[in-house]
Scaffold this active site. Structure first.
Site, mmCIF file in Angstrom:
data_model
loop_
_atom_site.group_PDB
_atom_site.id
_atom_site.type_symbol
_atom_site.label_atom_id
_atom_site.label_comp_id
_atom_site.label_asym_id
_atom_site.label_seq_id
_atom_site.Cartn_x
_atom_site.Cartn_y
_atom_site.Cartn_z
ATOM 1 N N HIS A 371 0.786 -1.224 0.000
ATOM 2 C CA HIS A 371 0.000 0.000 0.000
ATOM 3 C C HIS A 371 0.829 1.292 0.000
ATOM 4 O O HIS A 371 0.280 2.378 -0.202
ATOM 5 C CB HIS A 371 -0.902 -0.007 1.247
ATOM 6 C CG HIS A 371 -2.186 0.736 1.083
ATOM 7 N ND1 HIS A 371 -2.362 1.762 0.180
ATOM 8 C CD2 HIS A 371 -3.364 0.618 1.725
ATOM 9 C CE1 HIS A 371 -3.599 2.225 0.280
ATOM 10 N NE2 HIS A 371 -4.223 1.553 1.204
ATOM 11 N N TYR A 505 -13.795 6.205 9.944
ATOM 12 C CA TYR A 505 -12.898 6.756 8.917
ATOM 13 C C TYR A 505 -13.318 6.256 7.541
ATOM 14 O O TYR A 505 -13.622 5.076 7.364
ATOM 15 C CB TYR A 505 -11.458 6.320 9.204
ATOM 16 C CG TYR A 505 -10.463 6.604 8.097
ATOM 17 C CD1 TYR A 505 -9.770 7.810 8.055
ATOM 18 C CD2 TYR A 505 -10.207 5.663 7.093
ATOM 19 C CE1 TYR A 505 -8.844 8.073 7.039
ATOM 20 C CE2 TYR A 505 -9.295 5.922 6.075
ATOM 21 C CZ TYR A 505 -8.614 7.133 6.060
ATOM 22 O OH TYR A 505 -7.713 7.397 5.057
ATOM 23 N N THR A 518 -4.979 10.715 -0.113
ATOM 24 C CA THR A 518 -6.318 10.680 0.473
ATOM 25 C C THR A 518 -6.440 11.704 1.593
ATOM 26 O O THR A 518 -5.448 12.202 2.114
ATOM 27 C CB THR A 518 -6.630 9.288 1.065
ATOM 28 O OG1 THR A 518 -5.684 8.989 2.113
ATOM 29 C CG2 THR A 518 -6.579 8.217 -0.003
#
Length: 723
Positions: A371, A505, A518
């Site tokens: 990620h 979230y 993000t």
């Protein structure tokens, strides 16, 4: 002011590819400090009682806090200004965001890597039991893998040639394409001696792939020196894949289990342990293992051919396999003295530090990705393109009048630069990587396998394929954003189960800006709380509940829009904290807000959610980000919603069941409010019609059985709504 080129912690090493030639976009804005603080107070207030909130407001608005935060904000703007001069294609959060991943020491399994499951290929039948097909029981796996790999190679070709169509919003507004530079040929590298951070290494000259089968590694080239695919059709690639499987199957009985080295299990370790092993390999007198590591780490991506099948009723186990691998233990009494061979799970058939394409024996396919350098939106584009291309390739075999996903499809395969010189010295036949092991490596492998097995056993997964309605129904009847609506449903379910609200979230994409990643959408608002409580309040009627629902969705959409435009609060505050921690902790006191309990509260995401919707995906998921949390990956389609929930053995299945009932209950509320005589109407996008029975209008129940179910059978009027 310190140098802004590279932080002293995490680092990124790469050579720019053709994606770097795209025009420079606007820089990610730094919001005004006071606006950020105001948003922070707005986001945290619904999660606190009055006494806690008064204390937080006093802390945030104190002269001491405002002075320190103001100083840090000024330093951040200086940092961003210098960074813009040195590297225009950067953002103020970029290095700090990399550090958040690269400084993380725990295993990335379940803590970092998400997964996507692609829809099944309708053109490939399951042959894993019948054995019908050119490759027997392996036909489905070989054919599905070959089709997807050929499509991935087309994607890479377009990316490296600069012809990949840019991402846009509704075909108009362009999005940042920076992340695609780190999609292929990238690997997370554990820290070297004396280093405190991992590295993200990207090799843009990579032309080979790694294939894993039964924890054995093979490699071969798939692109020529001009980045043209060597295998232009799936059939050309199938034999390579089948030969790898056969090589293992033939040798299975001949090889001692301890010789079958599952070296990939080291990538499941903590970064400190993996670093020690890698350093040991580097300094070993035999360079074989080190050369193997370099081949793996520089590969375009990894293919994981799993020697197991999952049926449709094994969705939860399939999720586990794609996300973290299964852990199946074979306690053979004749084999207990050996350090390896007890573990048979798919967790051994992985290399978690890279992008992985995983395909099961019966042709189910998924993507697991590291990620650090890429977000879900980038991998979703890859998944969408390769799935679409792999499907329409079947149609193209029937008729040529089929639109192409890639521009390279318009070129004649015979004239795409496949000259003899461009393919000289290429390795197109699979070569196996053999490992040299000693007692240290064997024992390290054994402990890595036992530790990841322990980790996997600590989690459970549940899947919901809700088919009563989807985005079309939500937009046409509820008149609100499907994502905002779904977020309200999660709040209902959690409140029904635990009687309170927790930090939630959801990531908002900021790719409207250069190097955008993000921003954090905080789903709990005063509006969402009022709506959820209204469902359990005897004084509230359906009309009021629907109005409160729309207000909650409207607020969620407003917050989402702010975050998408870089006007959230989390990233700005996180950058200020990182700047203090990295450069100014010896000069400035820590700002009081970072010691206030509200900071810990807002950064403890009990409900971590993410919407990654596209028809090409069947499921999507990730692990919870806190020990007491839930990870919720969901896909909103036109007529259905898929949800995958993970947790460390909280009431995962019960929570998911409540999510399903909440979807139904809100729909029932709408039906009762829209037409008082309706008990249950069909889910269509046209106006709800009155149902008749024997010429009479059906009378709705005074309250829904679904909502009673939410509270385990208790009357929902009896539940306190003061929490």
């Amino acid at each position: 002011m310190p140098s802004v080129a590279v932080s002293s912690s995490g680092s990124i090493s790469s050579t720019p590819s053709s994606a770097s030639k795209l025009p420079i976009m606007k820089r990610l804005p730094i919001p005004e400090l006071q606006d950020t603080l105001n948003r922070y107070l707005e986001r945290v207030e619904p999660l606190q009682d009055e006494r806690q909130n008064r204390k937080t407001r006093k802390c945030i608005l104190s002269e001491e806090n405002l002075n320190i935060m103001g100083t840090l904000d000024g330093k951040l703007r200086e940092y961003d200004s210098e960074l813009a001069k040195e590297n225009p294609k950067s953002s103020y959060i970029e290095q700090f965001w990399y550090d958040a991943y690269l400084l993380y020491d725990a295993s990335i399994v379940l803590n970092s890597n998400p997964y996507f499951q692609l829809q099944d290929d309708p053109t490939i039948k399951d042959s894993s039991e019948s054995g019908i097909g050119p490759y027997g029981i392996y036909t489905s796996q070989v054919k599905r893998t070959a089709k997807l790999v050929v499509s991935i190679l087309k994607f890479i070709q377009e990316l490296r040639h600069g012809t990949l169509q840019p991402d846009t919003v509704r075909g108009k507004t362009s999005l940042s394409m920076d992340q695609y530079d780190k999609l292929f040929g990238s690997s997370r590298i554990p820290p070297g001696p004396g280093e405190k951070s991992c590295h993200l290494q990207t090799d843009h000259t990579s032309h080979h792939i790694i294939v894993l089968y039964q924890a054995q590694f093979y490699w071969f080239d798939v692109l020529d020196v001009n980045n043209i695919p060597i295998f232009s059709s799936p059939e050309e690639l199938e034999w390579n894949l089948y030969s790898i499987i056969m090589d293992n199957e033939r040798n299975k009985l001949e090889l001692d289990d301890s010789i079958r080295i599952p070296f990939g299990v080291f990538t499941t370790e903590s970064r400190r342990v993996w670093s020690n092993v890698r350093d040991y390999v580097f300094h070993h007198s035999d360079p074989t293992n080190w050369k193997n590591l370099k081949i793996i780490e520089s590969a375009l991506f990894v293919i994981c051919l799993d020697d197991v099948s999952f049926k449709d009723d094994q969705e939860n186990e399939l999720v586990r396999s794609f996300l973290c691998g299964t852990s199946d233990i074979d306690l053979d009494p004749t084999n207990l003295a050996k350090p390896l061979g007890t573990q048979r799970g798919t967790c051994l058939n992985r290399w978690y530090d890279k992008l992985q394409l995983i395909v099961t024996r019966n042709g189910k396919a998924g993507i697991n990705f590291e990620h650090t350098g890429i977000d879900g939106h980038t991998v979703l584009r890859l998944a969408t393109d390769i799935y679409t291309d792999s499907i329409i390739s079947f149609a193209r075999g029937i008729t040529k009048n089929v639109p192409s996903v890639f521009e390279s499809e318009l070129l004649d395969a015979r004239t795409r630069g496949s000259s003899a010189t461009s393919r000289a010295n290429l390795i197109t036949i699979p070569r196996k990587l053999d490992w040299k092991v000693d007692s240290f490596l064997l024992s390290s492998l054994h402990f890595a396998e036992t530790r990841v097995s322990d980790v996997i056993s600590q989690y459970e997964f549940a899947t919901l394929n809700f088919s009563e309605y989807g985005a079309s129904h939500i937009k046409s009847l509820f008149k609100c954003s499907p994502d905002a609506f779904t977020q309200q449903v999660y709040q209902i379910a959690y409140y029904a189960l635990y009687g309170k609200f927790e930090t939630t979230y959801e990531p908002a994409m900021t790719k409207l800006f250069q190097n955008g990643r993000t921003e954090a959408i905080r789903s709990v608002s005063h509006q969402s709380k009022r709506f959820v409580k209204s469902l359990f309040d005897r004084a509230s009627d359906d009309k009021e509940r629907l109005e409160l629902l729309r207000e909650a969705c409207k607020e969620h959409s407003r917050i989402t829009k702010e975050c998408t435009m870089g006007m959230g609060q989390d990233r700005h505050l996180y950058a200020l904290y990182c700047l203090w921690n990295e450069y100014y902790r010896d000069e400035l006191d820590l700002a009081p807000m970072f010691e206030d309990k509200s900071w810990s509260l807002l950064n403890t995401n009990v409900l971590s959610t993410s919407n990654c919707g596209n028809p090409c995906l069947k499921t999507f998921g990730f692990g919870p980000v806190t020990a007491n949390g839930f990870g919720i990956g969901y896909i909103i389609r036109d007529n259905s919603i898929s949800v995958v929930v993970s947790s460390r053995h909280r009431q995962t299945h019960r929570f998911l069941s409540l999510i399903e009932k909440s979807f139904l209950e809100v729909d029932h509320i709408f039906q009762r409010a829209a037409e008082p005589g309706i008990s249950k109407a069909p889910h269509t996008d046209t106006q709800v019609k009155t149902l008749l029975r024997d010429g009479k209008r059906l009378n709705p129940p005074s309250k829904s059985e679904d909502l009673s179910f939410l509270l385990g059978g208790y009357d929902y009027f009896d539940v306190s709504v003061s929490g």
